[in-house]
Design an enzyme around this catalytic site. Structure first.
Site, PDB file in Angstrom:
ATOM      1  N   LYS A 185       4.392   0.141   0.750  1.00 52.98           N
ATOM      2  CA  LYS A 185       4.930  -0.950   1.523  1.00 52.98           C
ATOM      3  C   LYS A 185       5.419  -2.068   0.620  1.00 52.98           C
ATOM      4  CE  LYS A 185       1.057  -0.310   4.663  1.00 52.98           C
ATOM      5  NZ  LYS A 185      -0.245  -0.923   5.036  1.00 52.98           N
ATOM      6  N   GLY A 186       4.954  -2.056  -0.641  1.00 52.63           N
ATOM      7  CA  GLY A 186       5.132  -3.207  -1.530  1.00 52.63           C
ATOM      8  C   GLY A 186       6.560  -3.676  -1.731  1.00 52.63           C
ATOM      9  N   GLU A 217      11.343  -0.384  -6.227  1.00 56.70           N
ATOM     10  CA  GLU A 217       9.877  -0.518  -6.304  1.00 56.70           C
ATOM     11  C   GLU A 217       9.496  -1.986  -6.500  1.00 56.70           C
ATOM     12  OE1 GLU A 217       7.060   0.214  -5.548  1.00 56.70           O
ATOM     13  OE2 GLU A 217       6.134   1.682  -6.877  1.00 56.70           O
ATOM     14  N   ASP A 218       8.274  -2.330  -6.142  1.00 56.45           N
ATOM     15  CA  ASP A 218       7.818  -3.714  -6.302  1.00 56.45           C
ATOM     16  C   ASP A 218       7.435  -4.027  -7.748  1.00 56.45           C
ATOM     17  OD1 ASP A 218       5.572  -2.058  -6.229  1.00 56.45           O
ATOM     18  OD2 ASP A 218       4.494  -3.222  -4.719  1.00 56.45           O
ATOM     19  N   ASP A 251       3.414  -0.891 -13.328  1.00 58.08           N
ATOM     20  CA  ASP A 251       2.193  -1.332 -13.981  1.00 58.08           C
ATOM     21  C   ASP A 251       1.820  -0.258 -15.016  1.00 58.08           C
ATOM     22  OD1 ASP A 251      -0.157  -2.896 -14.315  1.00 58.08           O
ATOM     23  OD2 ASP A 251      -1.223  -1.751 -12.802  1.00 58.08           O
ATOM     24  N   LYS A 260       5.145  -5.016 -15.742  1.00 58.98           N
ATOM     25  CA  LYS A 260       4.057  -5.454 -16.640  1.00 58.98           C
ATOM     26  C   LYS A 260       4.019  -4.468 -17.792  1.00 58.98           C
ATOM     27  CE  LYS A 260       0.659  -6.672 -13.098  1.00 58.98           C
ATOM     28  NZ  LYS A 260      -0.711  -6.357 -12.647  1.00 58.98           N
ATOM     29  N   PHE A 296      -2.798 -10.104 -12.159  1.00 58.58           N
ATOM     30  CA  PHE A 296      -2.648  -9.480 -10.841  1.00 58.58           C
ATOM     31  C   PHE A 296      -1.898 -10.434  -9.919  1.00 58.58           C
ATOM     32  CE2 PHE A 296      -3.647  -7.640  -6.778  1.00 58.58           C
ATOM     33  CZ  PHE A 296      -3.540  -6.282  -7.065  1.00 58.58           C
ATOM     34  N   VAL A 297      -0.796  -9.949  -9.349  1.00 60.84           N
ATOM     35  CA  VAL A 297       0.042 -10.810  -8.513  1.00 60.84           C
ATOM     36  C   VAL A 297       0.121 -10.306  -7.068  1.00 60.84           C
ATOM     37  CG1 VAL A 297       1.470 -11.747 -10.374  1.00 60.84           C
ATOM     38  CG2 VAL A 297       2.098  -9.569  -9.328  1.00 60.84           C
ATOM     39  N   ASP A 328       0.392  -6.853  -2.452  1.00 61.66           N
ATOM     40  CA  ASP A 328      -0.854  -7.171  -1.740  1.00 61.66           C
ATOM     41  C   ASP A 328      -2.076  -7.081  -2.628  1.00 61.66           C
ATOM     42  OD1 ASP A 328      -0.809  -4.248  -2.008  1.00 61.66           O
ATOM     43  OD2 ASP A 328      -2.568  -4.308  -0.690  1.00 61.66           O
ATOM     44  N   ARG A 367       0.897 -10.136   1.582  1.00 60.13           N
ATOM     45  CA  ARG A 367       2.241  -9.568   1.422  1.00 60.13           C
ATOM     46  C   ARG A 367       3.326 -10.520   1.905  1.00 60.13           C
ATOM     47  NH1 ARG A 367       1.975  -4.049   0.065  1.00 60.13           N
ATOM     48  NH2 ARG A 367       0.266  -2.885   0.990  1.00 60.13           N
TER      49      ARG A 367
HETATM   50  P1  IMP Z   1       1.311   2.004 -11.440  1.00 60.70           P
HETATM   51  O1  IMP Z   1       1.271   3.406 -10.958  1.00 60.70           O
HETATM   52  O2  IMP Z   1       0.059   1.632 -12.178  1.00 60.70           O
HETATM   53  O3  IMP Z   1       2.564   1.647 -12.202  1.00 60.70           O
HETATM   54  O4  IMP Z   1       1.196   1.095 -10.177  1.00 60.70           O
HETATM   55  C1  IMP Z   1       2.203   0.833  -9.337  1.00 60.70           C
HETATM   56  C2  IMP Z   1       1.645   0.287  -8.038  1.00 60.70           C
HETATM   57  O5  IMP Z   1       0.420  -0.439  -8.206  1.00 60.70           O
HETATM   58  C3  IMP Z   1       2.608  -0.706  -7.489  1.00 60.70           C
HETATM   59  O6  IMP Z   1       3.566  -0.075  -6.676  1.00 60.70           O
HETATM   60  C4  IMP Z   1       1.712  -1.658  -6.720  1.00 60.70           C
HETATM   61  O7  IMP Z   1       1.542  -1.170  -5.410  1.00 60.70           O
HETATM   62  C5  IMP Z   1       0.403  -1.613  -7.435  1.00 60.70           C
HETATM   63  N1  IMP Z   1       0.211  -2.778  -8.330  1.00 60.70           N
HETATM   64  C6  IMP Z   1       0.237  -2.796  -9.683  1.00 60.70           C
HETATM   65  N2  IMP Z   1       0.058  -4.030 -10.171  1.00 60.70           N
HETATM   66  C7  IMP Z   1      -0.087  -4.834  -9.099  1.00 60.70           C
HETATM   67  C8  IMP Z   1      -0.287  -6.252  -8.952  1.00 60.70           C
HETATM   68  O8  IMP Z   1      -0.356  -7.061  -9.896  1.00 60.70           O
HETATM   69  N3  IMP Z   1      -0.369  -6.694  -7.663  1.00 60.70           N
HETATM   70  C9  IMP Z   1      -0.288  -5.880  -6.579  1.00 60.70           C
HETATM   71  N4  IMP Z   1      -0.085  -4.559  -6.678  1.00 60.70           N
HETATM   72  C10 IMP Z   1       0.009  -4.033  -7.931  1.00 60.70           C
HETATM   73 MG    MG Z   2       3.766  -0.075  -4.551  1.00 54.41          MG
END
Ligand code: IMP
Ligand code: MG
Length: 173
Positions: free
Chosen positions: A39-40, A95-96, A99, A127, A148-149, A155, A161
């Site tokens: 949903k992000g 994508e939002d 990470d 990040k 963390f944002v 969310d 959100r």
């Molecule tokens: P990744 O697989 O670790 O790259 O994570 C991606 C997903 O983790 C994103 O689509 C977000 O939903 C969530 N996420 C990562 N960092 C944050 C943050 O700082 N705040 C909120 N959601 C996050």
């Molecule tokens: Mg996401």
């Protein structure tokens, strides 16, 4: 927990307009599918789609890789798949945040098997310090430090959100 504004609504909207213009320049012809990762990315997606002037189709996909906490579970699950074939289309995944990179690494492999004409990623936030899987992100809204944002779609345990700014969620003593 307290909220501190990291990126304001005005900064976000300005950057979204720039990204829209850049995407217009980069995709001169052919079918373009914008794929929203739920949903992000929902608010970023609707703003970005309207900042793009060329014709696009909008599609939605649900992916989950996080539990209720702040760190990745390392497991990626498709919770809602696309309704149509990607074969021959330009695909831009919206994508939002990137990470660890686990989610988008997995998703890229999955979508490439469907033979799109091209596959690129646009992420509102990045990040880079946290990366454990390689991901090529063609368009990044903002690079942010390892904090963390929440807000503008992001969310913490499904909360915050609907904030218009991107805020750091800080532990209060
Ligand atoms: P990744 O697989 O670790 O790259 O994570 C991606 C997903 O983790 C994103 O689509 C977000 O939903 C969530 N996420 C990562 N960092 C944050 C943050 O700082 N705040 C909120 N959601 C996050
Ligand atoms: Mg996401």
């Amino acid at each position: 927990m307290a909220l501190r504004v990291l990126i304001s609504e005005e900064q976000i909207q300005q950057r979204v307009r720039e990204l829209g213009a850049q995407i217009d320049r980069d995709y001169p012809d052919g079918l373009l599918y914008l794929v929203c990762i739920l949903k992000g990315a929902c608010f970023f997606f609707t703003d970005l789609a309207r900042a793009i002037s060329r014709e696009v189709s909008i599609e939605f996909m649900g992916i989950s890789s996080y539990g209720k906490g702040k760190t990745t579970s390392g497991e990626v699950k498709v919770t809602k798949d696309l309704d149509l074939s990607l074969e021959g289309a330009h695909v831009l995944v919206v994508e939002d945040i990137v990470d660890s990179g686990v989610t988008l690494h997995y998703l890229s492999q999955l979508l490439l098997q469907r033979r799109p004409r091209s596959l690129k990623i646009v992420s509102l936030l990045d990040k880079p310090e946290r990366r454990i899987r390689p991901v090529e992100v063609a368009y990044v809204g903002f690079r942010i430090p390892d904090e963390f944002v929440v807000g503008y779609g992001l969310d913490y345990a499904e909360r915050h959100r609907n904030l218009r700014d991107v805020c750091v969620l800080e532990e209060t003593p």
